[in-house]
Scaffold this motif. Structure first.
Motif, PDB file in Angstrom:
ATOM      1  N   VAL A 118       0.623  -1.259   0.029  1.00  8.73           N
ATOM      2  CA  VAL A 118       0.042   0.053  -0.032  1.00  8.73           C
ATOM      3  C   VAL A 118       0.867   1.415  -0.118  1.00  8.73           C
ATOM      4  CG1 VAL A 118      -1.652   1.223   1.204  1.00  8.73           C
ATOM      5  CG2 VAL A 118      -1.754  -1.322   1.151  1.00  8.73           C
ATOM      6  N   ILE A 119       1.823   1.058   0.826  1.00  2.00           N
ATOM      7  CA  ILE A 119       2.821   2.431   1.016  1.00  2.00           C
ATOM      8  C   ILE A 119       3.618   2.616  -0.253  1.00  2.00           C
ATOM      9  CG2 ILE A 119       4.829   3.327   2.009  1.00  2.00           C
ATOM     10  CD1 ILE A 119       4.014   1.761   4.462  1.00  2.00           C
ATOM     11  N   GLU A 120       4.042   1.700  -0.980  1.00  2.00           N
ATOM     12  CA  GLU A 120       4.599   1.826  -2.487  1.00  2.00           C
ATOM     13  C   GLU A 120       3.679   2.214  -3.469  1.00  2.00           C
ATOM     14  OE1 GLU A 120       7.736   2.063  -4.886  1.00  2.00           O
ATOM     15  OE2 GLU A 120       7.977   1.684  -2.454  1.00  2.00           O
ATOM     16  N   ALA A 121       2.515   1.927  -3.318  1.00  2.00           N
ATOM     17  CA  ALA A 121       1.344   2.269  -4.512  1.00  2.00           C
ATOM     18  C   ALA A 121       0.987   3.600  -4.128  1.00  2.00           C
ATOM     19  CB  ALA A 121       0.147   1.134  -4.531  1.00  2.00           C
ATOM     20  N   ALA A 122       0.890   3.912  -2.945  1.00  2.00           N
ATOM     21  CA  ALA A 122       0.520   5.361  -2.617  1.00  2.00           C
ATOM     22  C   ALA A 122       1.611   6.347  -2.858  1.00  2.00           C
ATOM     23  CB  ALA A 122       0.238   5.311  -1.042  1.00  2.00           C
ATOM     24  N   GLY A 123       2.839   6.179  -2.509  1.00  2.00           N
ATOM     25  CA  GLY A 123       3.850   6.867  -3.204  1.00  2.00           C
ATOM     26  C   GLY A 123       4.237   8.139  -2.175  1.00  2.00           C
ATOM     27  N   ALA A 124       3.234   8.657  -1.471  1.00  2.00           N
ATOM     28  CA  ALA A 124       3.517   9.484  -0.493  1.00  2.00           C
ATOM     29  C   ALA A 124       2.637   9.418   0.600  1.00  2.00           C
ATOM     30  CB  ALA A 124       3.427  11.061  -1.010  1.00  2.00           C
ATOM     31  N   PRO A 125       2.697   9.850   1.853  1.00  2.00           N
ATOM     32  CA  PRO A 125       1.873   9.785   2.763  1.00  2.00           C
ATOM     33  C   PRO A 125       0.727  10.611   2.679  1.00  2.00           C
ATOM     34  CG  PRO A 125       3.699  10.659   3.872  1.00  2.00           C
ATOM     35  CD  PRO A 125       4.015  10.149   2.353  1.00  2.00           C
ATOM     36  N   THR A 126      -0.538  10.652   3.439  1.00  2.00           N
ATOM     37  CA  THR A 126      -1.536  11.485   3.387  1.00  2.00           C
ATOM     38  C   THR A 126      -1.247  12.449   4.541  1.00  2.00           C
ATOM     39  OG1 THR A 126      -2.934  10.003   4.366  1.00  2.00           O
ATOM     40  CG2 THR A 126      -2.907  10.141   2.002  1.00  2.00           C
ATOM     41  N   GLY A 127      -0.576  11.844   5.824  1.00  2.00           N
ATOM     42  CA  GLY A 127      -0.505  12.626   6.930  1.00  2.00           C
ATOM     43  C   GLY A 127       0.739  12.206   7.700  1.00  2.00           C
ATOM     44  N   VAL A 128       1.204  13.135   8.445  1.00  2.00           N
ATOM     45  CA  VAL A 128       2.179  12.700   9.517  1.00  2.00           C
ATOM     46  C   VAL A 128       2.060  13.186  10.588  1.00  2.00           C
ATOM     47  CG1 VAL A 128       3.846  14.424   8.289  1.00  2.00           C
ATOM     48  CG2 VAL A 128       4.915  12.741   9.855  1.00  2.00           C
ATOM     49  N   VAL A 129       2.367  12.491  11.932  1.00  2.00           N
ATOM     50  CA  VAL A 129       2.235  13.214  13.210  1.00  2.00           C
ATOM     51  C   VAL A 129       3.419  12.423  14.035  1.00  2.00           C
ATOM     52  CG1 VAL A 129      -0.104  13.527  13.087  1.00  2.00           C
ATOM     53  CG2 VAL A 129       0.586  11.295  13.656  1.00  2.00           C
ATOM     54  N   ARG A 130       3.748  13.262  14.969  1.00  2.00           N
ATOM     55  CA  ARG A 130       4.830  12.717  15.698  1.00  2.00           C
ATOM     56  C   ARG A 130       4.546  12.729  17.582  1.00  2.00           C
ATOM     57  NH1 ARG A 130      10.090  16.465  16.130  1.00  2.00           N
ATOM     58  NH2 ARG A 130       9.020  17.908  17.383  1.00  2.00           N
ATOM     59  N   ALA A 131       4.886  11.571  17.983  1.00  2.00           N
ATOM     60  CA  ALA A 131       4.793  11.448  19.325  1.00  2.00           C
ATOM     61  C   ALA A 131       5.924  12.139  20.161  1.00  2.00           C
ATOM     62  CB  ALA A 131       4.829   9.890  19.768  1.00  2.00           C
ATOM     63  N   ASP A 132       5.605  12.066  21.461  1.00  2.00           N
ATOM     64  CA  ASP A 132       6.947  13.091  22.274  1.00  2.00           C
ATOM     65  C   ASP A 132       8.164  12.525  22.360  1.00  2.00           C
ATOM     66  OD1 ASP A 132       5.772  10.538  23.777  1.00  2.00           O
ATOM     67  OD2 ASP A 132       6.073  11.914  25.712  1.00  2.00           O
TER      68      ASP A 132
END
Length: 364
Positions: free
Chosen positions: A44-58
């Protein structure tokens, strides 16, 4: 820092970076992935190519979400995935699901100890927590309004308004939100900032509350209306709109004691033509403000006074740009589902205010 950057497996690239992905056979692979009832996360990640979102934990862990939708139609099969990347750059956990193109994509917020899923619809149904190892935890959902505390995270802004408390993994509506509130922000001290729109001819107002008490308010200057609201570290900023355009900011840097109207400061407001709904308005941990438009141009303040801004040079056209701490995360992607990749597609990261960008390796 150099060792940490290397561990994150980020590929250095200056402005105008190139994409080495081949489009050969992508259509066949893409269709196979979205039609697979049990897709592999890596596919799925390879097909999508780019993330739709990114968040960071502490702790610095990142959670990336990916979506691969039906290219020919807004209906049909689709696939979604998330991947957690640890502070050392290694993939810690990942998950994928078969879904359909009409389903709301999964979104998360970074919190202390991990991540929390934002409910996809009305109410808190569908919310759950992930720790930094990817283990899923239930959240306690209550309809009883609670006073916000330091560390609470605004999970859903309106209809309904929901706040997440990491210490107890609790989702609840915040107490004291005005009935005429149309925008909300919750800062790290638990202060609720709201943009209130009265039913009368009176101007919009920005109101701040803590522990159920109103600390103060200020009127939005005429002839403007209020738009997007952001608050952090004693700084709060509200975009000022007139008609269908963003024209400036209403801002405080001392917790609401004094407010100023910013109609210049190096940002060519008249060049922001995509409409108020496309505005990016975020505060970095050091008090600097990030302003821009999705798919357009972005400006970053020189310091926490937010009196002067400079335009960011980006290595690709970003469909989204967010900030966490003092780190910038830009995503280059197609605006609609496509089999091929756009130039520079992927997640780009800058830790120095946009002077240098590095692209995250999708292979993790």
């Amino acid at each position: 820092m150099a060792a940490a950057m290397a561990a994150l497996a980020l590929t250095a690239c200056g402005p105008g970076g190139t994409d080495d992905a081949s489009s050969g056979g992508r259509e066949t692979t893409y269709k196979r992935v979205i039609e697979d009832p049990h897709p592999r996360p890596a596919d799925v990640i390879e097909a999508a190519g780019a993330p739709t979102g990114v968040v960071r934990a502490d702790d610095g862990s990142l959670l990336l979400t990916y979506d691969a939708g039906n290219v020919e139609d807004d209906e049909g099969p689709a696939a979604t995935a998330w991947r957690i990347v640890g502070p050392d750059g290694r993939t810690v956990a990942e998950h994928a699901e078969h879904t359909d193109a009409e389903a709301a994509p999964a979104t998360f917020k970074g919190v202390r100890g991990g991540f929390v899923r934002v409910p996809p619809g009305e109410g808190a149904e569908g919310a759950y927590a992930l720790d930094v190892r990817g283990k899923r935890h239930k959240v306690l959902v209550t309809n009883t309004a609670q006073r916000t505390r330091p560390g609470d995270i605004l999970l859903a802004e309106l209809e309904p308004t929901l706040v997440y408390r990491p210490a107890t993994r609790t989702v609840a509506p915040p107490a004291g939100v005005p009935d005429d509130a149309i925008r909300l922000a919750v800062d790290e001290r638990g202060t609720i900032w709201s943009l209130n729109q009265p039913l009368t001819e009176d101007p919009d107002r920005v109101v701040r509350q803590r522990d159920g008490r109103t600390l103060g308010s200020t009127a939005v200057p005429k002839p403007y209306a209020g738009g997007t609201l952001a608050a952090r570290g004693g700084t709060a900023a509200l975009s000022l709109t007139r008609g269908e355009r963003v024209r400036g900011l209403l801002m405080t840097t001392d917790g609401g004691g004094h407010w100023q109207t910013v109609l210049a400061a190096g940002i060519p407001w008249r060049d922001l033509t995509r409409g108020p709904e496309s505005l990016v308005l975020e505060l970095l941990a050091d008090g600097r403000l990030l302003v821009g438009e999705e798919g357009g141009r972005y400006w970053l303040a020189a310091d926490r006074t937010n009196s002067t801004f400079h335009e960011l040079r980006t290595p690709a056209t970003f469909t989204s740009l967010t900030a966490d701490g003092t780190t910038l995360y830009g995503i280059a992607d197609a605006t609609t589902a496509t089999y091929d990749l756009v130039k520079g597609e992927g997640l780009w990261i800058s830790r120095d205010g946009g002077r240098e960008w590095r692209r995250l390796d999708r292979r993790g």
